[in-house]
Design a protein around this motif. Structure first.
Motif, PDB file in Angstrom:
ATOM      1  N   THR A   1     150.171 136.822  35.430  1.00 27.37           N
ATOM      2  CA  THR A   1     149.886 135.662  34.574  1.00 27.37           C
ATOM      3  C   THR A   1     150.619 135.742  33.242  1.00 27.37           C
ATOM      4  O   THR A   1     150.374 134.939  32.352  1.00 27.37           O
TER       5      THR A   1
ATOM      6  N   THR B   1     145.910 137.837  37.733  1.00 24.75           N
ATOM      7  CA  THR B   1     144.704 137.366  38.404  1.00 24.75           C
ATOM      8  C   THR B   1     144.606 138.083  39.737  1.00 24.75           C
ATOM      9  O   THR B   1     145.602 138.225  40.452  1.00 24.75           O
TER      10      THR B   1
ATOM     11  N   GLU C   1     140.203 138.806  36.315  1.00 31.32           N
ATOM     12  CA  GLU C   1     141.403 138.945  35.510  1.00 31.32           C
ATOM     13  C   GLU C   1     141.605 140.410  35.111  1.00 31.32           C
ATOM     14  O   GLU C   1     140.640 141.120  34.784  1.00 31.32           O
TER      15      GLU C   1
END
Length: 790
Positions: free
Chosen positions: A691, A705, A719
């Motif tokens: 990400t 993620t 996360e």
């Protein structure tokens, strides 16, 4: 009646009549060693500095090694290459490390003749030579001489120990390993340790037991057949692992700090005659903290780290003593030529503050004092991959400057002793002749009366580049025959010639005094500047510890020696000079199999080493495991990469699918499915989606993620703010169906091997970055990947 024989390759010298009664048999002679030929034992210690052994003035108890020195000869002027694999190639071939293609460790090969990580067959091993002379040949412990990308089950095996003249092998193929959970290989296949740490397992103990067993196996059948054993401990390399009772022997003994250690060791070295009376102690290194300026917590932590190292070394010495005693018990000690050596100076890989996980160093992750203090009671145990701070590194190389990886004497001057009661009359003597690791093989051959072979298994041999030390055995004043020796490691250079030493440090005499960082590249313009301005010169007859640079006073000599360095570099394939570090580790190298985007793995197979695994760092990937869950459920690890120093594991626990991620033991992330996985046939998957960008310089891989999926349906997510940037673990590999060795997750989560109790059919690693949306598609992907490999 004596059996008649003829030499192999010669004509039959019996009688072949028409019938047996008028014939006379004769047999090809077995390959027998010369009557009375000595056994040969190389004992190679790892990362052991000049000032670490008792016989070199250390406060650490090494009575068994000291006894070997007292029964033989202690060499005070032995040199290595400043790094493990390169030095070991010198010990075992008698050729320089660049001649062996080993400018760096195999993982740092760069594709030039002096740096491809592939030891040429024309540089024969001492094992190959002695095997042909009727010896049994055994390798035990650390190897690290096979190209990293050739250490998987796909081979090739011709550069594994059994491919280079050893009949038996037990140890680990890489550069270091967990001492309680090692990655073990027996001969040509992986094996598991025979008991757990809780049952008393430690690698050093295991290696000594296997060494004794190999010798006994043959001696009980053929007592007169000599052996060559290449015995290489994992000690004293990190992780510094030893049972607490050994470390506790040293409680309080290092509270005075590293400068006290240096001063007191230096005084003992003079008293022992290990260094000349006129020598001066090298300066306190600018990179090393002032002990008295440290906080109480720092001093307490660092002292304990050194207590653990000292206990580790005494423990190692104890078990070396057991091996030597075994030779005495079976009557072989007196006629065993023993050479004990370290592969380089003490290691600075713990950085200025020490570490509870050496893998942080290799991932640019800074150490944390609070975390290290929290671990203080467990340092030395299985939980951590610990390494002391480089203040103790500096102390361990007393009286010299600097350390492993650099070519000042602290990096390349090492302990070395020879014991052979039957062959050496002198006892307890000190020998000051200049020597280098390439001198060990020619010394053995000289002692055995063997000429270096011109061919080995049909391959014409290159000349051995070292010289024999035998002339110094009975004559302390014998002329030093090794006149000139070059050094190069990570761009640091040096040249010894006839009592003088020229050194060109990089990035500088210390990191504090350098304008560049360790690992920065040297380009052609910088090289010209270094050759013009950076070389230092030392007269070792007056200044053995390199304290007084006389380059300005001896310019003509220095210019000559710089030219001599380049002549040696041309002779031994040293060029190009390459000062890079992590960039070298990331170099693409030829693989046995072509790269692909999907990889299929099967249960019941050997661990796939990281060098032959897909790269799963800083990139989108998915891992799917096709399993059958029995009616009463299942638990255990299904897919694992890495260990307690970093990695991840996909497993089942309490009926749920779990993904555990170990960020260099600093943080662990755990993601659990929302619901239980039902009984039956399923594909269990994780998807890793970056990400953001990695900040590798600061030790941070891409944030990501993480999704958990059962048969393509998402059952959980989360996360990860940061991930591992460079390498999962120091011995990371992919294992299917268990988490062998040191566990990825903490032991309150599960204990190794945590074998999966259901059925695993296969696993798929996908690095296309494309999500697999349903179970059928995953099965098709498995088949497509498998077919592509046929």
């Amino acid at each position: 009646m004596a059996i008649k024989e003829y030499a192999q390759g010669q004509a039959f010298n019996g009688v072949q009549g028409r019938t047996y009664d008028v014939s006379e048999p004769s047999w090809p002679s077995p390959n027998r060693a010369k009557e009375g030929a000595p056994n040969v034992l190389f004992i190679v210690l790892d990362d052991t500095g000049y000032g670490h052994l008792g016989c070199y003035g250390s406060p650490i108890a090494t009575p068994n090694i000291d006894a070997l020195a007292a029964d033989g000869l202690l060499y005070t002027n032995m040199h290595t290459t400043a790094l493990c694999s390169p030095s070991r190639t010198c010990f075992i071939t008698g050729r320089n490390h660049h001649s062996n293609g080993m400018a760096c460790i195999t993982e740092g090969a760069t594709g030039f003749p002096g740096s491809n990580g592939i030891i040429p067959f024309e540089n024969g091993f001492i094992s190959e030579i002695l095997l042909a002379q009727g010896y049994n040949t055994y390798a035990i412990g650390k190897w690290h001489l096979t190209p990293a990308e050739q250490t998987s089950a796909a081979g090739p095996y011709d550069r594994w120990p059994l491919g280079r003249g050893f009949e038996r092998y037990y140890g680990f193929l890489g550069g270091d390993t967990h001492q309680y959970y090692p990655e073990l290989v027996r001969d040509n296949s992986q094996t598991e340790q025979e008991k757990s740490p809780e049952e008393g397992y430690h690698l050093t103990v295991d290696l000594v037991e296997k060494a004794k067993g190999m010798i006994a196996d043959a001696k009980q059948v053929a007592p007169n057949k000599p052996f060559f054993m290449y015995f290489c401990t994992g000690a004293q390399h990190a992780p510094h692992h030893v049972p607490a009772e050994w470390a506790d022997k040293y409680k309080g003994k290092f509270d005075g700090g590293w400068d006290v250690y240096r001063r007191e060791t230096f005084a003992r070295q003079k008293k022992l005659g290990v260094i000349p009376e006129h020598a001066e102690l090298s300066r306190h290194d600018p990179d090393v903290q002032d002990w008295d300026a440290l906080s109480d917590d720092e001093r307490r932590l660092y002292a304990r780290m050194m207590e653990v190292f000292a206990g580790f070394l005494e423990h190692t010495d104890h078990y070396i003593g057991e091996l030597v005693q075994f030779l005495k018990d079976i009557g072989e000690y007196d006629n065993t030529l023993i050479m004990l050596v370290s592969d380089n100076g003490s290691s600075p890989e713990g950085g200025p503050t020490g570490s509870v996980n050496e893998n942080k160093f290799f991932n640019n992750v800074p150490d944390d004092l609070a975390q290290n203090l929290a671990a203080i009671e467990d340092i030395g145990g299985p939980k951590y991959f610990n390494h002391f701070p480089w203040g103790w590194t500096h102390a361990g190389n007393t009286p010299f400057r600097r350390w492993k990886r650099e070519t000042y004497r602290g990096g390349v001057s090492d302990p070395f002793l020879i014991s052979w009661p039957k062959g050496i009359k002198a006892k307890g003597g000190i020998r000051t002749q200049f020597a280098h690791g390439i001198d060990m093989v020619p010394t053995v051959l000289d002692c055995l009366g063997i000429e270096p072979p011109t061919t080995i298994r049909g391959v014409t041999q290159s000349p051995i580049q070292g010289v024999s030390l035998k002339s110094s055995f009975e004559d302390a004043e014998a002329e030093a025959l090794h006149k000139t020796q070059y050094f190069e490691m990570f761009g640091t250079r040096a040249l010894y010639h006839d009592g003088w030493r020229a050194v060109c440090p990089w990035p500088g005499p210390s990191f504090t005094e350098a304008e560049h960082a360790f690992g920065d590249g040297i380009d052609k313009d910088m090289l010209n500047t270094l050759d013009a301005e950076a070389w230092e010169l030392y007269d070792l007859t007056k200044d053995p510890t390199e304290t007084t640079d006389v380059a300005d006073k001896e310019k003509a000599r220095l210019i000559s020696m710089i030219g001599m360095w380049y002549a040696e570099a041309g002779k031994y394939n040293v060029l190009p000079i390459d000062s890079r570090t992590t960039e070298r580790l990331a170099t693409e190298r030829p693989q046995i199999a072509e790269g692909r985007k999907r990889y299929v793995y099967y249960p019941g197979t050997q661990t796939v080493p990281s060098s032959a695994s897909p790269r799963l760092l800083n990139t989108a990937h998915s891992v799917s495991v096709h399993v059958t869950i029995p009616e009463d459920g299942a638990e255990g690890a299904m897919f694992t990469i890495g260990g307690n120093d970093g990695g991840f594991c996909i497993y089942m626990k309490d009926g749920k699918l779990v993904y555990g991620y170990n960020y260099v033991a600093d943080e662990r992330y755990k993601f659990v499915s929302d619901s239980d996985v039902p009984a039956g046939d399923h594909v269990l998957s994780i998807e890793f989606e970056p990400t953001g960008k990695a900040d590798i310089a600061k030790g941070k891989g891409t944030p990501a993620t993480l999704k958990l999926l059962v048969d393509g349906e998402e059952v959980g997510n989360g996360e990860m703010p940061k991930t591992i940037p460079i390498q999962f673990g120091l011995a990371a590999g992919i294992t299917i169906g268990s988490d062998n060795g040191s566990p990825v997750m903490l032991e309150d989560e599960y204990r190794p091997p945590f074998a999966f109790t259901g059925t695993i059919h296969k696993a798929l690693v996908d690095v296309t970055g494309e999500p697999l949306e349903d179970k059928e598609e995953m099965i098709k992907a498995y088949l497509a990947a498998a077919m592509a490999r046929q």
